[in-house]
Motif scaffolding. Sequence first.
Motif, PDB file in Angstrom:
ATOM      1  N   MET A  60       0.828  -1.205   0.000  1.00 43.28           N
ATOM      2  CA  MET A  60       0.000   0.000   0.000  1.00 43.28           C
ATOM      3  C   MET A  60       0.867   1.261   0.000  1.00 43.28           C
ATOM      4  O   MET A  60       0.547   2.249  -0.667  1.00 43.28           O
ATOM      5  N   TYR A  64       2.326   1.780  -3.475  1.00 42.94           N
ATOM      6  CA  TYR A  64       1.265   2.202  -4.406  1.00 42.94           C
ATOM      7  C   TYR A  64       0.925   3.678  -4.194  1.00 42.94           C
ATOM      8  O   TYR A  64       0.817   4.447  -5.161  1.00 42.94           O
ATOM      9  N   TYR A  65       0.768   4.064  -2.938  1.00 41.35           N
ATOM     10  CA  TYR A  65       0.412   5.463  -2.638  1.00 41.35           C
ATOM     11  C   TYR A  65       1.535   6.401  -3.075  1.00 41.35           C
ATOM     12  O   TYR A  65       1.275   7.451  -3.671  1.00 41.35           O
ATOM     13  N   ARG A  66       2.783   6.043  -2.785  1.00 40.68           N
ATOM     14  CA  ARG A  66       3.925   6.898  -3.140  1.00 40.68           C
ATOM     15  C   ARG A  66       4.030   7.083  -4.652  1.00 40.68           C
ATOM     16  O   ARG A  66       4.319   8.192  -5.131  1.00 40.68           O
ATOM     17  N   LYS A 112       1.583   6.893  -6.820  1.00 31.63           N
ATOM     18  CA  LYS A 112       0.411   7.567  -7.391  1.00 31.63           C
ATOM     19  C   LYS A 112       0.247   9.004  -6.883  1.00 31.63           C
ATOM     20  O   LYS A 112      -0.138   9.889  -7.639  1.00 31.63           O
ATOM     21  N   TYR A 113       0.546   9.233  -5.581  1.00 33.77           N
ATOM     22  CA  TYR A 113       0.268  10.548  -4.993  1.00 33.77           C
ATOM     23  C   TYR A 113       1.496  11.233  -4.379  1.00 33.77           C
ATOM     24  O   TYR A 113       1.393  12.355  -3.907  1.00 33.77           O
ATOM     25  N   PRO A 141       3.641   9.757   1.309  1.00 36.38           N
ATOM     26  CA  PRO A 141       2.511   9.975   2.219  1.00 36.38           C
ATOM     27  C   PRO A 141       2.916  10.736   3.472  1.00 36.38           C
ATOM     28  O   PRO A 141       4.045  10.606   3.956  1.00 36.38           O
ATOM     29  N   THR A 155      -1.457   9.704   6.715  1.00 39.43           N
ATOM     30  CA  THR A 155      -1.665   8.614   5.751  1.00 39.43           C
ATOM     31  C   THR A 155      -0.917   7.363   6.191  1.00 39.43           C
ATOM     32  O   THR A 155      -1.426   6.241   6.054  1.00 39.43           O
ATOM     33  N   LEU A 209      -2.480   3.675   6.757  1.00 38.00           N
ATOM     34  CA  LEU A 209      -1.948   2.458   6.141  1.00 38.00           C
ATOM     35  C   LEU A 209      -1.605   1.415   7.197  1.00 38.00           C
ATOM     36  O   LEU A 209      -1.836   0.216   7.004  1.00 38.00           O
TER      37      LEU A 209
END
Length: 304
Positions: free
Chosen positions: A101, A104-106, A108-109, A112, A116, A120
Amino acid sequence: MGEENLPEKPVEKPVKHIPGYISFFIGGGAGILARCVVHPADLVKTRMQLEPKIAGDGGLKSLIIRIVAKDGVFGLYAGISAALFRQATYTTARFGIFNLMFDYYRDKYGMPGFGTKLALGLISGGLSAFVGNPGEVVLVRMTADGQLPPDQRRNYTNVIDAISRMIREEGVSALWRGTMSTVVRAMIVNASQLSTYVQAREMLQPKIGEGLLLHVLASMVAGLVSSVASLPIDIVKTRVQNAREGTSEWSIFLNIIKYEGPLALWHGFIPTFAKIAPHTVLTFVFFEKLVTLYHMMDSRTAKR
């Protein structure tokens, strides 16, 4: 000024991620290695939580002496098979899910923020705790068994024997006894431990640089925070899972407050921190070293 005279922008190298399935294996391996070191402290912590008045009987030192005198030094490793089984399920899942997760977050956005990271940690902790609950129940019972009178002991020989007997004697549902408190505790531990470690690592790295000292200091911070935050629910979970008959988490929580006082929720803090702090340090240090080892092997394979 022409564009040809402008300084070139540095090309950002893409972050190289570890494949998802490797992340699971590395997390589980780090947890297993760390557990082999800290198991005695966890055994002592569990028995202190189940014997509220132990402080009046010589406390921590007296308990350790009694265990060694009764079962020998290896008595401090009672239930080690269940502990390793728990690491192979719960820790493997929590590291793997969190890192998947996080990556994926790093991607895409961007990186974190702390909030955040907490989220997670909560999600990965809750999911992995449900998977690892059977190992948690067996671990509590096997580490607590030596404290019971001989006629009340379960005398499980190993984790396989414990699981098969629990299914046969109590039903499959017994393996998920205390799931609510296990999940809540895992969410608290994961949110406080993993997110605090990542945050502390980011804050300390510019000052002390990459290396073992960074990993140890960040791990100590994470261990202290998670110890304080998780101990109350850990005590409730331990008593629920050791009970012979189903008992609700809420009733045990209220009984502790009523008959032992609010501070009893932090009973056994010293052995808890003595277990969580080095376990956190060792887990993350092993994790970092295994990640480094993987990258070394991966780069060598790529050059061939």
